[in-house]
Scaffold this active site. Structure first.
Site: not given
Length: 501
Positions: A258-259
């Site tokens: 994930s970012k």
RNA sequence: GCCCCUAUCGUCUAGAGGCCUAGGACGCCACCCUUUCAAGGUGGAGAUCACGGGUUCGAAUCCCGUUGGGGGCACCA
């Protein structure tokens, strides 16, 4: 009807081009190439609230850069190829409405008048009772003419697809046979919102059916939703595609990448100076293996060997260190002209934003290549490594000027003694001598020996004086590139700085 | 909570019943090379193949269970 393979990548422009999307795109492309099939790009922009043209452009540009451009489908904002489109979901509204109408007419879907508040209440009640979230089917039994009357009267209604009871079998090319009871699917599925806009699980199936997708290769996060898709395919009366669910790419803590926890934007990797070859190579080996011990492979080599049998089943942590190693391998493999042109934008950017005092000329970068090729894990590393060549002025850090075993006095004396020898030994804008013996080196070694200094210390003092750094490309080549005047001026400046200590 | 997937060195992985006293790569450590930094070379540490039961003459490989990890369960995609 041919048996030709048709695969697709369906990015959603709700964010920048994500590393996981790139990996899925790559595996689809590899499978298409390996089987002589067609690789399609379709844009899933049904979420109008979050989709943007900028993100779409970023994704398409990223795909193009990595060599993952579509055979068919969306190429750019303006260009679309192929006869089974449109390939942008926002342009397919009429089609979704048509299919939804058809499902409704067949009694396979029904109007649901539940309000958001009612559904929320239902959901939280189930949650409180420790039951899995599931739509009750409250509107499933409303008589068709009643429903029609309410819709006609303007009552807001979503359209729900009836989930048929029974066990759904997913025949996965990576995982084998997976059985999921329709009971666990959460109840009847909304396919059209009350405002008439379609939802993902519906559009994906309509599109895959319309576009004749034969193999759905995507992330494992979709495995649990696949039964919904299968039921929808069956309702549409079309043949099922084959499914292959790839292992997820993971953060270091082994959650889905994930970012928040990792750098996920392809454009960020590109800006750092990762090569497309390295990213493709790395991504291919994340979740797939050749079965051999080869590691550094071109797309062509990967294409020739790719198969779904060697796809890993468990998730794989994204190991940036390994990516950097692969990047270094590819940098060392690039031909000179190629490396030069890859480096060009990095020097231009550095000149533009002031990290360099002036732009680097092609000949200058070309002369640097042999000196930096083995020293840069990233293209951007070249700037830090060679900026001393493109700076008008240089500020010496007194602490770096004095070699570890020396004091300021010795250092100054050494620089003063070496200066005339350098003045004699270096011309203006000399080319590097590379591996050839440099006469100046011998001269300076003799000086060191005569004075009882270690040659390495003398070289370090000169390196710091000429470049302002302690880690640089080879000293004598660096000074030749710098030129006589600049080298001497910097040595003089260093002597002055040391005198002030 | 329910459902599904999954499990070999820190990481990526080889391995499809005997070739495994488990191989490679990254990273790490040491040494060599060396004017720094790299690169390169050599060597090393590092996995009781998650655990427990089976099946088999024989299991990392097959089966079952346990545990761990992950994913999914929206009028998001």
């Amino acid at each position: 009807m041919s048996g030709a393979v048709r695969v697709r990548i369906a990015p959603s422009p709700t964010g920048p081009f994500h590393i996981g999307t790139a990996r899925t795109a790559l595996f689809n492309l590899l499978y298409a190439r390996r089987t002589g099939g067609t690789y399609i790009v379709r844009v899933e922009d049904t979420d109008t609230a979050r989709s943007t043209a900028e993100h779409e452009a970023d994704i398409l540009e990223g795909l193009r850069w990595l060599g993952l451009e579509a055979d068919e489908g969306i190429i750019s904002a303006e260009e679309e190829r192929g006869s089974r489109g449109p390939y942008r979901q926002s342009a397919r509204g009429a089609r979704y409405a048509e299919v939804a109408r058809q499902l409704h007419a067949q009694g396979l879907a029904y109007h649901c008048f539940c309000t958001a508040a009612e559904l929320d209440a239902e959901r939280s009640a189930r949650e409180k009772a420790k039951l899995p979230p599931r739509y009750s089917g409250r509107c499933a039994g409303i008589a068709a003419d009643d429903a029609a009357r309410r819709v006609a009267a303007g009552e807001p209604a979503a359209l729900r697809f009836r989930i048929k009871p029974g066990v759904v079998v997913v025949d996965d090319l990576v995982r084998g046979r997976v059985e999921i009871d329709a009971e666990a699917l959460g109840g009847d599925l909304v396919i059209l919102r009350a405002d008439g806009s379609p939802l993902y699980h519906f559009t994906v199936v309509v599109d895959d059916a319309d576009m004749g997708i034969t193999h759905v290769i995507r992330g494992e996060d979709h495995l649990s939703n696949t039964p919904k898709h299968i039921l929808l395919f069956q309702a549409l009366g079309v043949a099922l595609p084959k499914f292959a669910h790839l292992p997820l790419i993971l953060n270091p803590d082994r959650t889905k990448m994930s970012k928040r926890k990792s750098q996920t934007a392809i454009s960020d990797y590109r800006a750092e100076g990762f090569l497309k070859e390295a990213i493709v190579n790395f991504l291919a080996l994340l979740g797939w293996s050749t079965g051999s011990e080869d590691e550094i492979l071109s797309v062509e080599e990967i294409q020739a060997r790719f198969d779904l049998e060697h796809v890993q089943k468990a998730g794989a942590v994204f190991d940036r260190t390994r990516l950097e190693w692969i990047n270094g391998q590819w940098i060392r493999r690039l031909a000179n002209e190629e490396l030069l042109s890859r480096l060009r934008p990095f020097y231009d950017l550095a000149a533009a934003d002031g990290r360099l005092a002036r732009p680097a000329r092609d000949e200058e970068i070309a002369a640097l290549l042999p000196l930096i090729r083995e020293r840069i894990p990233l293209l951007s590393s070249a700037i830090e490594l060679t900026d001393f060549l493109f700076m008008d002025s240089l500020v010496h850090d007194p602490a770096l000027l004095v070699p570890k075993r020396w004091d300021a006095t010795t250092t100054r004396a050494a620089l003063e003694a070496a200066r005339p020898l350098i003045a004699d030994g270096i011309g203006e804008g000399d080319a590097p001598l590379l591996d050839a013996p440099d006469a100046l080196e011998g001269t300076l070694r003799a000086l060191a020996e005569g004075e009882g200094w270690k040659a390495g210390d003398l070289f370090m003092a000169l390196r710091a004086a000429a470049t302002g750094r302690t880690a640089t490309p080879p000293l004598f080549d660096s000074m030749r590139l710098l030129g006589r005047a600049t080298t001497l001026a910097r040595i003089d400046q260093a002597i002055a700085t040391l005198r002030a200590i």
